[in-house]
Design an enzyme around this catalytic site. Structure first.
Site, PDB file in Angstrom:
ATOM      1  N   PHE A  93      10.246  57.404 -63.325  1.00  0.00           N
ATOM      2  CA  PHE A  93      10.697  57.853 -64.750  1.00  0.00           C
ATOM      3  C   PHE A  93       9.863  57.121 -65.444  1.00  0.00           C
ATOM      4  O   PHE A  93       9.534  57.405 -66.614  1.00  0.00           O
ATOM      5  CB  PHE A  93      12.086  57.108 -65.208  1.00  0.00           C
ATOM      6  N   TYR A  94       9.183  55.852 -65.227  1.00  0.00           N
ATOM      7  CA  TYR A  94       8.032  55.366 -65.996  1.00  0.00           C
ATOM      8  C   TYR A  94       6.844  56.132 -66.063  1.00  0.00           C
ATOM      9  O   TYR A  94       6.415  56.279 -67.113  1.00  0.00           O
ATOM     10  CB  TYR A  94       7.679  53.813 -65.036  1.00  0.00           C
ATOM     11  N   ALA A  95       6.537  56.762 -64.839  1.00  0.00           N
ATOM     12  CA  ALA A  95       5.288  57.444 -65.002  1.00  0.00           C
ATOM     13  C   ALA A  95       5.774  58.809 -65.962  1.00  0.00           C
ATOM     14  O   ALA A  95       4.861  59.394 -66.788  1.00  0.00           O
ATOM     15  CB  ALA A  95       5.139  57.829 -63.736  1.00  0.00           C
TER      16      ALA A  95
END
Length: 338
Positions: free
Chosen positions: A151-153
């Site tokens: 989800f960070y990416a």
């Protein structure tokens, strides 16, 4: 010049702000001072910046639009550099909402203010994580980045897309730069180098994921800062579209927007990295080999050609030099700031 930087108590923001202050610029910085890691380290960075008369720092969250607006309007910057974000690939598995709030809502607030000011150049931090497990190397800015593994990416890819739309609609220049495994003195405690050095001194095993078969395009912090400083003077425009053979410019045909890799294109194997740390620390590590963690990628590998074409610069500090500099700082100062 006047720079507005988000995340000046963070690892990269601190180094960038200090470099610009040393170069004689004015820097207005903000930071949320979140509890993601020990505040002692962030407070020490802030204190170092406060020694410069041309630095103004404020504490507040990107999601607080009233605070952010007041800070930006007071700064009246020529260039805005948005580095603040909820960082960490693995933490995004535990607390995804922190990434939603900071990386998406916070970035939207920045875009709105840049639009209102018609800022001369907005620069946004992205990440090599947007390339996912791309089997083609080196990673080129024109490669497909539609399959994020965390989800960070995903939030970082979203910030690039949001930024492109604003550059198109409101005609102010934006550069998004993708970081490749940044390391060095004053680094974050959740980074491998910091964790390994601490574990070794404490007589604890270091956790080596992916059975040590991964590789990373490590980028020394001072090299990264040099690249950002040089890029800040190259606001995306048709006048600086790169036409050099063999180099694909990402300058949009619809907007003054560009994506640039910030990496040296010299990946290093994880076991070689561990051996370099052992040499700098003067002691062997107790190695605990573990399988690949969810969300990890097997390798990162930057194509630095566009950065070189735009700035005449490619990061070149060797891992041996960079790790040695970190270990010297860690033993002198970092250990006390954990």
């Amino acid at each position: 010049m006047r720079y507005f930087i988000t995340g000046t108590a963070g690892f990269i923001g601190f180094h960038l702000a200090r470099r610009l202050l040393e170069d004689g610029h004015e820097v207005f910085g903000i930071d949320g001072m979140t509890q993601y890691y020990n505040l002692k380290l962030k407070e020490a960075r802030n204190a170092a910046l406060a020694q410069f008369p041309s630095f103004t720092g404020r504490i507040g969250m990107l999601e607080d639009n009233g605070f952010l607006r007041e800070a930006v309007m007071a700064a009246k910057p020529d260039v805005m550099i948005h580095l603040a974000a909820q960082a960490g690939v693995r933490y995004s598995l535990e607390n995804p909402k922190a990434y939603l709030d900071s990386n998406l809502v916070g970035t939207w607030n920045i875009l709105e203010l840049a639009k209102e000011l018609q800022i001369g150049h907005l620069m946004l931090a992205s990440t090599s994580s947007v390339y996912g497990a791309n089997p083609e190397v080196p990673f080129r800015e024109s490669d497909k980045t539609d399959e994020p593994l965390t989800f960070y990416a995903a939030t970082k890819k979203a910030t690039e897309l949001m930024a492109h739309s604003y550059a198109h609609l409101y005609k102010f220049p934006i550069t998004a730069f993708r970081f490749f495994t940044v390391y060095g003195p004053w680094g974050r405690p959740d980074m491998a180098l910091f964790k390994f050095a601490k574990a070794m001194l404490d007589g604890q095993p270091i956790e080596i994921y992916g059975e040590g078969k991964m590789s990373r395009d490590f980028t020394y912090i001072e090299d990264l800062v040099e690249a950002i400083v040089r890029l800040s003077a190259v606001a995306p425009a048709e006048a600086n579209r790169v036409t050099k053979p063999g180099v694909s410019d990402t300058l949009s045909h619809q907007a003054p927007f560009r994506v640039v890799n910030l990496g040296g294109g010299q990946p290093v194997g994880l076991m070689e990295f561990v051996e370099t740390i052992e040499k700098a620390m003067g002691q062997p590590a107790i190695r605990k080999m573990l399988p690949m963690q969810k969300g990890d990628v097997p390798r990162t590998f930057a194509a630095p050609d566009l950065l070189q074409a735009l700035t005449g610069y490619t990061p070149s500090t060797t891992v041996e030099e960079g790790v040695k500099a970190f270990v010297e700082w860690y033993l002198d100062q970092g250990r006390a700031l954990e």
